[in-house]
Motif scaffolding. Structure first.
Motif, PDB file in Angstrom:
ATOM      1  N   ALA A  87      58.566  15.222 -36.689  1.00 34.17           N
ATOM      2  CA  ALA A  87      58.093  14.282 -37.701  1.00 34.17           C
ATOM      3  C   ALA A  87      59.296  13.858 -38.543  1.00 34.17           C
ATOM      4  O   ALA A  87      60.080  14.693 -38.985  1.00 34.17           O
ATOM      5  CB  ALA A  87      57.036  14.931 -38.582  1.00 34.17           C
ATOM      6  N   TYR A  88      59.429  12.550 -38.717  1.00 35.71           N
ATOM      7  CA  TYR A  88      60.509  11.978 -39.519  1.00 35.71           C
ATOM      8  C   TYR A  88      59.878  11.257 -40.704  1.00 35.71           C
ATOM      9  O   TYR A  88      58.940  10.478 -40.531  1.00 35.71           O
ATOM     10  CB  TYR A  88      61.326  10.977 -38.700  1.00 35.71           C
ATOM     11  N   SER A  89      60.377  11.518 -41.899  1.00 36.81           N
ATOM     12  CA  SER A  89      59.828  10.827 -43.067  1.00 36.81           C
ATOM     13  C   SER A  89      60.919  10.041 -43.780  1.00 36.81           C
ATOM     14  O   SER A  89      62.062  10.474 -43.852  1.00 36.81           O
ATOM     15  CB  SER A  89      59.167  11.811 -44.038  1.00 36.81           C
ATOM     16  N   ILE A  90      60.522   8.899 -44.292  1.00 37.42           N
ATOM     17  CA  ILE A  90      61.357   8.064 -45.165  1.00 37.42           C
ATOM     18  C   ILE A  90      60.553   7.890 -46.451  1.00 37.42           C
ATOM     19  O   ILE A  90      59.388   7.490 -46.410  1.00 37.42           O
ATOM     20  CB  ILE A  90      61.655   6.686 -44.544  1.00 37.42           C
ATOM     21  N   GLN A  91      61.179   8.196 -47.593  1.00 36.73           N
ATOM     22  CA  GLN A  91      60.469   8.166 -48.867  1.00 36.73           C
ATOM     23  C   GLN A  91      61.249   7.386 -49.931  1.00 36.73           C
ATOM     24  O   GLN A  91      61.979   7.973 -50.718  1.00 36.73           O
ATOM     25  CB  GLN A  91      60.232   9.602 -49.362  1.00 36.73           C
ATOM     26  N   PRO A  92      61.081   6.064 -49.998  1.00 38.45           N
ATOM     27  CA  PRO A  92      61.673   5.323 -51.110  1.00 38.45           C
ATOM     28  C   PRO A  92      60.851   5.559 -52.383  1.00 38.45           C
ATOM     29  O   PRO A  92      59.635   5.744 -52.315  1.00 38.45           O
ATOM     30  CB  PRO A  92      61.597   3.864 -50.649  1.00 38.45           C
ATOM     31  N   LYS A  93      61.534   5.567 -53.544  1.00 43.72           N
ATOM     32  CA  LYS A  93      60.824   5.835 -54.785  1.00 43.72           C
ATOM     33  C   LYS A  93      61.554   5.266 -55.990  1.00 43.72           C
ATOM     34  O   LYS A  93      62.758   5.001 -55.936  1.00 43.72           O
ATOM     35  CB  LYS A  93      60.617   7.328 -54.960  1.00 43.72           C
TER      36      LYS A  93
END
Length: 192
Positions: A87-93
């Motif tokens: 699982a790969y996550s990208i989290q802009p915030k």
């Protein structure tokens, strides 16, 4: 791969040692998936990389934007089903960081963002199906809480918590097991 990441981190430290501004930070974290849900029961964290930019300073509060990218490993499927899932996550915030004079070394952070989770499958299942090109992407809103502690003017340690509310795909029941994800991140950062 680990040597290249370490070399990049050390190069960044060397280049920016004499910079006085601390608008940017790079972070290296270990993600810990928690809870009894589809992610927490099946995945272990491998690595999380973060980047933050502080674009506004209002005295004791800095406002900024950032992004984190994580890799998680499915620990169950390969042993039982014959295939591997990452699982790969990208989290802009966007975030607000508190720099109170009474807490010179401690910096609480609150962030709001969005998370994309991509699941990639490789291998052949026990029933003979080639799953090498199988993938699925989920997304949802993210609330981030964190606390960093300055070890030096540039280097800090941190702990973060991400609550992600996943939007289930068609046919997946909209229940807590399928929609609520809790991830802790513990790591080291460098500000420049």
């Amino acid at each position: 791969m680990k040597q290249k990441l370490l070399l990049l981190f050390l190069l960044t430290l060397t280049i920016n040692t004499f910079s006085q501004e601390r608008k940017f930070s790079l972070e290296l974290n270990y993600p810990i998936v928690e809870d009894q849900n589809f992610l927490g029961e099946n995945y272990n964290g491998i690595i999380d990389l973060g980047f933050k930019y502080r674009f506004a300073n209002f005295g004791i509060i800095n406002l900024g934007g950032g992004v984190n990218a994580s890799i998680l490993d499915n620990v169950n499927n390969y042993n039982y089903q014959g295939y591997k899932v990452f699982a790969y996550s990208i989290q802009p915030k966007l975030f607000a960081e508190i720099n109170a004079p009474t807490l010179k070394k401690l910096h609480p952070v609150v962030g709001l963002g969005f998370t994309l989770l991509r699941f990639d499958v490789s291998g052949v299942s026990n029933s003979g199906f080639d799953l090498s090109n199988a993938s699925e992407t989920l997304s949802g809103f993210d609330i981030n809480l964190g606390l960093s502690y300055d070890l030096t003017n540039r280097i800090f340690i941190q702990a973060q918590y991400d609550f992600i509310k996943i939007n289930p795909n068609n046919g997946v029941p909209d229940i807590q097991y399928n929609t609520n994800v809790n991830i802790w991140k513990i790591g080291l950062g460098y500000g420049f």
